[in-house]
Each structure stands twice: as structure tokens, then as C-alpha cells.
Write a protein that holds these residues in place. Structure first.
Motif, PDB file in Angstrom:
ATOM      1  N   LEU A 186       7.402   3.194   1.464  1.00 59.16           N
ATOM      2  CA  LEU A 186       6.239   4.026   1.177  1.00 59.16           C
ATOM      3  C   LEU A 186       5.034   3.126   0.885  1.00 59.16           C
ATOM      4  O   LEU A 186       5.183   1.952   0.539  1.00 59.16           O
ATOM      5  N   SER A 187       3.838   3.688   1.014  1.00 57.94           N
ATOM      6  CA  SER A 187       2.638   2.903   0.744  1.00 57.94           C
ATOM      7  C   SER A 187       1.570   3.793   0.137  1.00 57.94           C
ATOM      8  O   SER A 187       1.582   5.017   0.298  1.00 57.94           O
ATOM      9  N   GLY A 188       0.637   3.158  -0.588  1.00 61.38           N
ATOM     10  CA  GLY A 188      -0.498   3.871  -1.146  1.00 61.38           C
ATOM     11  C   GLY A 188      -0.084   5.032  -2.035  1.00 61.38           C
ATOM     12  O   GLY A 188       0.787   4.925  -2.891  1.00 61.38           O
ATOM     13  N   ASP A 189      -0.740   6.191  -1.790  1.00 61.81           N
ATOM     14  CA  ASP A 189      -0.477   7.372  -2.602  1.00 61.81           C
ATOM     15  C   ASP A 189       0.901   7.967  -2.364  1.00 61.81           C
ATOM     16  O   ASP A 189       1.321   8.871  -3.098  1.00 61.81           O
ATOM     17  N   GLU A 190       1.599   7.496  -1.327  1.00 59.90           N
ATOM     18  CA  GLU A 190       2.959   7.993  -1.093  1.00 59.90           C
ATOM     19  C   GLU A 190       3.915   7.577  -2.214  1.00 59.90           C
ATOM     20  O   GLU A 190       4.921   8.250  -2.456  1.00 59.90           O
ATOM     21  N   VAL A 191       3.626   6.466  -2.880  1.00 59.79           N
ATOM     22  CA  VAL A 191       4.489   5.993  -3.963  1.00 59.79           C
ATOM     23  C   VAL A 191       4.172   6.804  -5.216  1.00 59.79           C
ATOM     24  O   VAL A 191       3.053   6.750  -5.725  1.00 59.79           O
ATOM     25  N   PRO A 192       5.118   7.583  -5.742  1.00 60.92           N
ATOM     26  CA  PRO A 192       4.844   8.404  -6.928  1.00 60.92           C
ATOM     27  C   PRO A 192       4.372   7.553  -8.101  1.00 60.92           C
ATOM     28  O   PRO A 192       4.865   6.443  -8.316  1.00 60.92           O
ATOM     29  N   LEU A 193       3.393   8.082  -8.847  1.00 56.39           N
ATOM     30  CA  LEU A 193       2.862   7.341  -9.989  1.00 56.39           C
ATOM     31  C   LEU A 193       3.963   7.078 -11.020  1.00 56.39           C
ATOM     32  O   LEU A 193       4.028   5.995 -11.618  1.00 56.39           O
ATOM     33  N   GLY A 194       4.848   8.055 -11.220  1.00 49.65           N
ATOM     34  CA  GLY A 194       5.948   7.863 -12.157  1.00 49.65           C
ATOM     35  C   GLY A 194       6.868   6.731 -11.745  1.00 49.65           C
ATOM     36  O   GLY A 194       7.391   5.994 -12.583  1.00 49.65           O
ATOM     37  N   ALA A 195       7.097   6.575 -10.423  1.00 49.55           N
ATOM     38  CA  ALA A 195       7.939   5.492  -9.927  1.00 49.55           C
ATOM     39  C   ALA A 195       7.277   4.139 -10.168  1.00 49.55           C
ATOM     40  O   ALA A 195       7.946   3.144 -10.470  1.00 49.55           O
ATOM     41  N   GLN A 196       5.942   4.075 -10.037  1.00 45.95           N
ATOM     42  CA  GLN A 196       5.237   2.823 -10.325  1.00 45.95           C
ATOM     43  C   GLN A 196       5.353   2.464 -11.805  1.00 45.95           C
ATOM     44  O   GLN A 196       5.521   1.280 -12.153  1.00 45.95           O
ATOM     45  N   VAL A 197       5.252   3.459 -12.661  1.00 47.35           N
ATOM     46  CA  VAL A 197       5.391   3.215 -14.102  1.00 47.35           C
ATOM     47  C   VAL A 197       6.772   2.643 -14.402  1.00 47.35           C
ATOM     48  O   VAL A 197       6.915   1.668 -15.149  1.00 47.35           O
ATOM     49  N   LEU A 198       7.806   3.228 -13.808  1.00 51.03           N
ATOM     50  CA  LEU A 198       9.165   2.729 -13.999  1.00 51.03           C
ATOM     51  C   LEU A 198       9.310   1.324 -13.435  1.00 51.03           C
ATOM     52  O   LEU A 198       9.957   0.455 -14.031  1.00 51.03           O
TER      53      LEU A 198
END
Length: 441
Positions: free
Chosen positions: A304-316
Motif C-alpha cells: 500500500l502507499s500514501g493514504d491507502e495505509v491506515p493511520l492506525g496501522a502507521q501508529v502501530l
């Protein structure tokens, strides 16, 4: 008027080895349960036809009918019976099948720890009791609603009285649901410690990741529901590794072979598959799947790239990377906290959005919550009625009791026996008001 006599809980153990059945009977009879034994799936089903059973514990590997098939049949015919599976690590594929088909409540790895098994059965029976209470209360609420609809408009006083009763019932329901939710989170904490027991030197890792991820989500103002999903995802993000060989669990990413890397990159998918059958963990499962994605599209498993990556997943992902670097999971070198912080900062714009990194830095600076007004005791000093103020962990870092637990005589006795038998000192923090107000009497 004589007091109501409550029948003891009935627990059915199923195993094709008589020695194991005898061991289980010796372990559970002193707990006040009625213990039933069956030497196979057919015998267990026949016994369920004639006996009231509250909870069944079945071995996975048995001739003619394995534990997964047995528990599936039990779910179809006696769905109210709590189902627990005894299994070895070699049976992980069959265990996943049992979770999917039999909807088991818990599974215990063999060889089991007596205390863990006792607590697992106690938790299952308590959850069954709460579910039965909830059904009774819901039925009572429906009856009372019907009565309210039948009242005449001129009986205002009776309507007011009934409304007051309904409010009390709703309060009881809310309390029961809150207890169920608390038990659900406690089960997740216990389950998250299973993989750490195999890895060696990793005790408490998942809780550290989960706590930092939750604080980061709070800084991003993602809302209470998302905070909880991210926290649970942090506790369970490594569940997909449960089938890894022990040697691979202890090997840093940079030292893995190409075949090991291919297997490693699939663990987010395995984690999602393990969690999807649980309705309450649908959103958590998606976060577990995506926590190795990158906004530059170079992550996995879906690139996935950009906005496709969930914000919650980035936090984790930020929390995982920070602690993984310090634990020596990324390379043979163990990073210091400052070096791990710099590593995360360097991923801004490639691995994570700038807003996530900013929230991560603020979360690191957060002052710890005010410590509870409590006192540390040893096992022999704990008395019934005292309230646990902090989570009680085993020497291996697994959760034994959650904060807020009110000690009773049975658990106090078990704690003392455990401390004496294992020769370990347990720092048990209890709330001071309970000591001063006579909780130890």
C-alpha cells in the motif's frame, strides 16, 4: 426459610490417555467443581446427552474424533457450553481450524501450567455465569416493558415505580456488560503473552508497544474507539508468528535467510486470519495486517502507499519499530532509546506521515500517569478483600491478575502456594484504603 442451594459447576475433560484424565481430576476436584471424564469424542457426546455440563476441556489429538471436530459438534448442539482446547504447538493448523469451526473460547498449550489452566477454567465459568445473568436480565426487561405497555394512562404512580425498576435493571445490565468487556480485555492480555513465552527475553514487549501506540493515537485525537483498537492490535500484532520455529523467533530480521524472510513477511496475513473470526476484532485484524506497510509503497504484504495505509496501522508501526530496534529484532545491534528515536524520525515521509511522527515524539514525552496510592505486599501478607492496584505479572512477564481484582480466600491461598512452591517473590500492589478500612480482617 432455608438458603438456596447452588449446584457446583460441572466440568467435562476429554482425553484418550487415562493418566492425563486422572491428573486433571486430581487438579480440579479440590476446587469445588463436579468433574466428569470421557476417553474420547463419542463418549463425551453421549455424556452431554444425559449430564448438565458448564465447560468442556478437550485434547486436540484423539483417535476417531479429534478435539476440533468434537468442539464443533458441541457448539452446534450445546452452544452455551464453554469450549477449551488443549493443543501442542505442532497442531497450530488444527488449532486455527478449531477456532473457526468450533468457536472455542480459549486454547491452552501442552504441557500446561496448572495455575494457568485453573485460571482459564475459572474465567470461562465466570463468563458463562455472566452470560446467563444477562439473558435473565434481558428477559426480565422484556417482561417489564410488556407490563408497562399494559398499564392504563391514569396509573401514573405505577408507571413511575416500574420506570425506576427498569433503570435499576439497566444499571445491572451495564455492570454485567462492563464485566464481560473487562474479562475480554484480560483474555487478550493473557493470550498476547503466549508468543512471548516461546521467544525468550521478550516478556512485556507487546504491552510496551501497545501502550506507546495508544498514547500516540491519543495525541492524534483519533477517538476512544480507535485508541482501544490500536491498543489491542499492539497486544496481538505478533499472533501470526505463533507457528514460527523457536530459532526464527530469536533471530533478528537482518540475519534471516531468503526463505525465512518470505515466511516472516506472511505473518501479518496469518495474524489477520487468526483474528477475523472474532466479531469484536474485525478492525483490529485489519490493523495487524497493515502494520508493516509504508507510505512510499515499499511495505508488505500489500505494498500500500500514501493514504491507502491506515493511520492506525502507521501508529502501530511507529511503536513496533521503536521497541524492535531496542530489542535487537531488526539487526544484531541493539539500539539505544535515542538511536531508536532517530531511526523513527528518519522514516518520516517514507515509512510514516509527518503527523504520526510528531504525535509519537509527544507521546514519548508524556508524563507517566500518577501512581496509585498503594502498597507493595508479599504473597503471605495479602488478605481477602484487598484490591489489586496494578497488574500482577509472573516472573516471565505474563499477566496473572489484572488491576482492580478483589482478592478472595481461594486466590489468596493459591498465591501463597505458588510463591512457596516456585520460590519466587511477587510484588503485589494493593490499594491502601482497603488496608486502612479493614480489608485485611
Amino acid at each position: 426459610m432455608s438458603p438456596e442451594v447452588t449446584e457446583p459447576p460441572v466440568v467435562l475433560f476429554v482425553d484418550d490417555e487415562p493418566s492425563i484424565l486422572s491428573s486433571l481430576r486430581r487438579l480440579f476436584r479440590p476446587q469445588g467443581y463436579r468433574v466428569l471424564l470421557a476417553d474420547g469424542g463419542k463418549a463425551a457426546l453421549a455424556m452431554l446427552e444425559t449430564e448438565r455440563v458448564d465447560l468442556i476441556v478437550s485434547d486436540m489429538r484423539m483417535p476417531e474424533m479429534d478435539g476440533a471436530v468434537l468442539l464443533e459438534k458441541v457448539r452446534e448442539r450445546w452452544p452455551e457450553v464453554v469450549r477449551i482446547l488443549l493443543t501442542g504447538y505442532a497442531d497450530i493448523g488444527s488449532t486455527v481450524a478449531a477456532i473457526n469451526r468450533g468457536q472455542i473460547h480459549r486454547y491452552i498449550a501442552k504441557p500446561w501450567d496448572d495455575r494457568d489452566l485453573l485460571m482459564c477454567v475459572q474465567d470461562g465459568l465466570e463468563r458463562r455465569r455472566l452470560e446467563q445473568e444477562n439473558r435473565s436480565l434481558l428477559a426480565l426487561t422484556r417482561v417489564q416493558n410488556d407490563e408497562l405497555q399494559a398499564l392504563n394512562s391514569d396509573l401514573a404512580s405505577r408507571v413511575k415505580a416500574r420506570t425506576s425498576e427498569l433503570e435499576q435493571v439497566n444499571a445491572m445490565l451495564e455492570t454485567s456488560f462492563a464485566q464481560l468487556h473487562e474479562n475480554f480485555l484480560l483474555s487478550i492480555n493473557v493470550f498476547s503473552g503466549l508468543i512471548e513465552l516461546r521467544g525468550g527475553g521478550m516478556a512485556g514487549y507487546s504491552r510496551e508497544v501497545a501502550d506507546l501506540a495508544r498514547r500516540t493515537a491519543r495525541r492524534l485525537k483519533l477517538g476512544a474507539a480507535m485508541e482501544q483498537d490500536i491498543y489491542i492490535a499492539g497486544l496481538l500484532h505478533e499472533v501470526g508468528k505463533i507457528g514460527f520455529p523457536d530459532t526464527m523467533l530469536r533471530k533478528p530480521l537482518s540475519a534471516m535467510s531468503s526463505d525465512e524472510l518470505a515466511l516472516y513477511r506472511r505473518y501479518p496475513l496469518n495474524g489477520e486470519a487468526a483474528l477475523l473470526p472474532l466479531g469484536q476484532l474485525q478492525r483490529v485484524a485489519r490493523l495487524v495486517r497493515a502494520h508493516h506497510e509504508r507510505i512510499d509503497g515499499k511495505g508488505y504484504p500489500d505494498a500500500l502507499s500514501g493514504d491507502e495505509v491506515p493511520l492506525g496501522a502507521q501508529v502501530l508501526s511507529v511503536a513496533c519499530d521503536y521497541y524492535a530496534a531496542q530489542a535487537g529484532r531488526l539487526s544484531l545491534k541493539r539500539y539505544s532509546a535515542a538511536e531508536a528515536h532517530s531511526l523513527v524520525i528518519g522514516g518520516t515521509g517514507a515509512r510514516y506521515e509527518a503527523s504520526v511522527v510528531e504525535a509519537f515524539e509527544l507521546a514519548l514525552k508524556d508524563e507517566p500517569s500518577e501512581k496509585p496510592h498503594d502498597r507493595a505486599l508479599q504473597a503471605h501478607e495479602v488478605m481477602p478483600g484487598m484490591v489489586l492496584s496494578r497488574d500482577l505479572l509472573s516472573p516471565q512477564g505474563t499477566l496473572l491478575l489484572a488491576a482492580g481484582y478483589v482478592f478472595d480466600a481461594r486466590v489468596v491461598r493459591q498465591l501463597r502456594e505458588f510463591s512457596g512452591r516456585e520460590g519466587v517473590k511477587l510484588n503485589i500492589f494493593v490499594k491502601l484504603p482497603d488496608i486502612h478500612e479493614g480489608g485485611a480482617t
